[in-house]
Design a protein around this motif. Structure first.
Motif, PDB file in Angstrom:
ATOM      1  N   ILE A  87      77.730  99.629  -8.616  1.00  0.00           N
ATOM      2  CA  ILE A  87      78.695  99.999  -7.384  1.00  0.00           C
ATOM      3  C   ILE A  87      79.352  98.489  -6.963  1.00  0.00           C
ATOM      4  CG2 ILE A  87      78.827 100.451  -4.999  1.00  0.00           C
ATOM      5  CD1 ILE A  87      76.929 102.681  -5.857  1.00  0.00           C
ATOM      6  N   ARG A 105      81.908  97.097  -9.230  1.00  0.00           N
ATOM      7  CA  ARG A 105      83.266  97.828  -8.948  1.00  0.00           C
ATOM      8  C   ARG A 105      83.891  97.441  -7.781  1.00  0.00           C
ATOM      9  NH1 ARG A 105      86.242 101.918 -11.262  1.00  0.00           N
ATOM     10  NH2 ARG A 105      85.784 100.728 -13.126  1.00  0.00           N
ATOM     11  N   LEU A 106      82.997  97.093  -6.723  1.00  0.00           N
ATOM     12  CA  LEU A 106      83.516  96.756  -5.423  1.00  0.00           C
ATOM     13  C   LEU A 106      84.128  95.426  -5.790  1.00  0.00           C
ATOM     14  CD1 LEU A 106      80.763  97.472  -2.780  1.00  0.00           C
ATOM     15  CD2 LEU A 106      83.089  98.093  -2.814  1.00  0.00           C
ATOM     16  N   GLU A 166      85.552  94.171  -8.562  1.00  0.00           N
ATOM     17  CA  GLU A 166      86.670  94.257  -9.274  1.00  0.00           C
ATOM     18  C   GLU A 166      87.858  94.841  -8.422  1.00  0.00           C
ATOM     19  OE1 GLU A 166      84.929  95.744 -13.533  1.00  0.00           O
ATOM     20  OE2 GLU A 166      85.342  97.239 -12.230  1.00  0.00           O
TER      21      GLU A 166
END
Lengths: 82, 611
Positions: free
Chosen positions: A26, A29-30, A32
């Motif tokens: 997570i 992804r944050l 990114e």
């Protein structure tokens, strides 16, 4: 403070994203999605129940984040503009 | 000799307008299927550039990054890397970015540059960027990225001209990737500051709409009204069209019946094919109206807002806000619903959504509901409401409530306290483009009609065959179907279903209903049509069952269909999507158990009350 503690419509700047475990997907992804140091960020709305999820403006994009996700993002208040 | 087609792939973030661009390029020349082995939708189309060069376009699923977190993103990654079995690596990547959302989208472009494929960049939605005063220096951006950059407005006629011209010319050179470990975000910021000027980070109109639509009170009220309107429309708008299809099928059956000589062939065509298929095609209008609304809400950007509003409540029930879209689609049909669940990244949330999707009342169950309600529920008003309408609403509500309970029980059984992520993008609002909506609807209609033309046609013929052979012995007094294979099977199954009040005719109808639920009604039609004897000539289905079934049986069958475990296509999709036979077995088992239990209670209680 963290993004989950940031009051609504208060301009802030991202300091960083903390991994809660090794290689936290997570958190990866944050980052990114643009939660990187120096990015202006703002919470613009909250969900109707339990003030969750948060609507977060980052870059030119709005994302809905749950509180646990937002808690990974540390922020500081933006300096008031002259 | 013609040269081989140039194979290009459209790749970009979700919400970059990729599919609209794909539609603009290929028009109706598209093929929609699945990638081998996974149920990620594969869209391919082709067109000829002005020079006559053939270009084959693949519309890859939207992705934020090559570090995939969902099956969709994994497909995009694997196809781009040339690792997807059975899928040739594209000759050229066309990166599509939303010109109003470059801060996010350009990062993915820089990541894609590392793949070692020739590529070019398409700045899509340039009209929206212009309206917001965003100025992009294309020459500078092109220089900074080292790849050709073109501007498009996918929703405008000729809006992709610049892209087509570029594709028709020289193949762009391989991009020079940034060194491994380079900070892509810093590079994006550098590009933006040199080539792009943005007066405001958000569109004012989006902020204004969101203030109302995401408001804790108004937002939920709007959502409720919207859902109510959709269901009203599905039932009231579709009515006249459905009636005319019904009349048309009856007319066709009658005309063919008169034109054809008495005999087996006539029975096959009239009782088997026309009655069977007509009973199913009649639901096309409802399916299309529901999908029209879903497509409109999706294109406009509203659906993620609904997910935002409902997330907390759905988490409480063991689902996620993202489940809203798959579950809403499941009201049309559980198959696209289960497939839409692939946009849920969290595997546990995806599984829970897939398992409860069949509990949403799909439109194939409507015929059963409609038939039984019309036959058994008196048409009277209760206050301002109509009793028949209330019963129908109750059946839908029972499905939704059961889904929440089942999801909650699954969450409790898993004893899962680990974190589930949401991370949902709320895109800018957009006016839906009629051409894109029309293409989306056409896709749905053709999938449905293909199903009718193949699977359902085959089943109708099979059922007619089972119900007709073997022929009754000479001097038989009962109806022919009593002596047929179907009759034997139905009577053999009947003891098992006796406690829930099903007679052998219903038992027969359940078998073809396994392949497609809606066939259950046409099967009942065929069974009762062929059951007609000289003394009791069958008329239409409704008065027959109204006189032959008890209220308890009818209600029990209604309860059965709330859970309706018998849809092989859904179960097969669950197996593919949910990852195996075990998940499929769980779904089948729990649905069957719930159906039997609900029918048993309904039947026994009604029997006790009415006797």
């Amino acid at each position: 403070m963290t993004l989950s503690e940031l009051p609504r419509n208060t301009p802030a700047v991202v300091v960083g994203v903390q991994d809660v475990s090794a290689g936290d997907p997570i958190a990866v992804r944050l980052r990114e999605l643009g939660f990187v140091a120096g990015e202006p960020v703002r919470v613009t709305a909250q969900g109707p129940a339990g003030r969750e999820p948060l609507l977060v403006q980052i870059g030119y994009t709005r994302f809905a984040l749950r509180r646990a996700e937002a808690a990974r993002v540390s922020v500081k208040l933006a300096e008031a503009q002259a | 000799m013609s040269e081989a087609a140039l194979r290009i792939a459209l790749v970009g973030n979700p919400n970059c307008g990729k599919t609209a661009l794909f539609n603009r390029l290929t028009g109706s020349r598209q093929k929609v299927a699945n990638y081998a082995g996974v149920t990620v939708e594969r869209k391919e189309g082709r067109f000829a550039a002005p020079s006559g060069r053939h270009i084959q376009v693949l519309d890859l699923p939207g992705a934020y990054s090559l570090a995939a977190t969902s099956p969709d993103e994994a497909v995009t990654r694997d196809v781009c890397l040339g690792r997807f079995e059975g899928e040739a690596r594209p000759d050229l990547l066309v990166c599509v970015v939303d010109a109003t959302n470059l801060r996010l989208h350009l990062r993915f472009v820089l990541e894609l540059q590392r793949l070692g494929l020739p590529m070019l960049l398409t700045l899509n939605m340039c009209d929206a960027a212009e309206r917001r005063g965003i100025r992009i220096d294309v020459a500078k951006l092109q220089e900074g990225l080292g790849i050709p950059v073109v501007q498009t407005v996918a929703v405008r006629r000729n809006g992709a001209e610049a892209l087509v011209k570029q594709l028709d010319g020289q193949m762009p050179p391989l991009p020079a990737p940034l060194p491994e470990g380079a900070d892509l975000h810093a590079e994006v910021s550098r590009l933006l500051s040199s080539a792009v000027s943005v007066p405001e980070r958000t569109a004012r109109i989006d902020d204004a709409i969101d203030r109302v639509v995401l408001h804790p009170v108004f937002g939920l009220a709007i959502l409720t009204v919207l859902m109510f309107t959709i269901f009203q429309a599905v039932f009231s708008w579709a009515g006249p069209i459905m009636d005319s299809i019904d009349v048309g099928a009856a007319w066709l059956g009658g005309a063919l019946g008169e034109a054809m000589p008495e005999g087996l062939l006539k029975s096959l065509v009239v009782d088997g094919i026309v009655a069977g298929l007509g009973g199913v095609i009649i639901f096309l209008p409802q399916i299309l109206i529901l999908f029209l609304f879903i497509l409109l809400l999706e294109e406009s950007g509203y659906l993620p807002r609904a997910a935002f509003l409902l997330d907390r409540m759905m988490v409480g029930a063991g689902l996620t806000g993202r489940s809203f879209i798959p579950l809403l689609s499941s009201f049309a049909c559980a198959i696209p619903g289960v497939m839409a669940a692939r946009t849920i990244q969290d595997p546990r949330d995806r599984l829970a959504t897939i398992l409860v999707a069949p509990l949403m009342t799909c439109s194939a169950r409507l015929p059963v509901y409609a038939l039984l309600i019309a036959a058994f529920i008196p048409e009277q008003s209760v206050g301002i409401f109509n009793l028949q309408g209330l019963v129908l609403f109750g059946l839908y509500a029972a499905g939704i409530l059961s889904a929440l309970i089942v999801a909650y029980v699954m969450k409790w059984l898993r004893r899962d306290h680990s974190e589930h992520s949401l991370l949902l993008e709320l895109p800018s609002y957009r006016l839906p483009n009629p051409a894109d909506i029309a293409i989306g609807l056409w896709e749905r209609a053709s999938i449905f009609l293909k199903r009718v033309g193949t699977l359902i046609l085959a089943l109708s013929i099979l059922l007619w065959f089972l119900s007709t052979f073997p022929a009754p012995p000479a001097g038989a007094t009962g109806a022919a179907i009593d002596y047929s294979l179907a009759g034997m099977i139905g009577k053999w199954m009947q003891p098992f279903f006796a406690p829930i009040g099903f007679n052998w005719q219903i038992c027969i109808a359940l078998i073809p209903g396994l392949a497609a639920r809606e066939v259950a009604v046409s099967a009942l039609g065929t069974v009762y049509a062929l059951s007609a004897t000289v003394e009791d000539p069958g008329t239409t289905l409704m008065p027959i069952i109204a006189s032959q079934w008890s209220l308890a049986t009818a209600l029990s069958l209604l309860a059965w269909y709330v859970y309706a475990p018998q849809c092989l296509a859904t179960l097969a999709t669950i197996r593919r999507e949910g990852g195996g036979w075990r998940v499929m077995a769980i779904a089948t088992g729990y649905l069957f158990a719930l159906a039997y239990l609900a029918s048993f209670i309904t039947y026994q209680v009604t029997l006790a009350l009415t006797s």
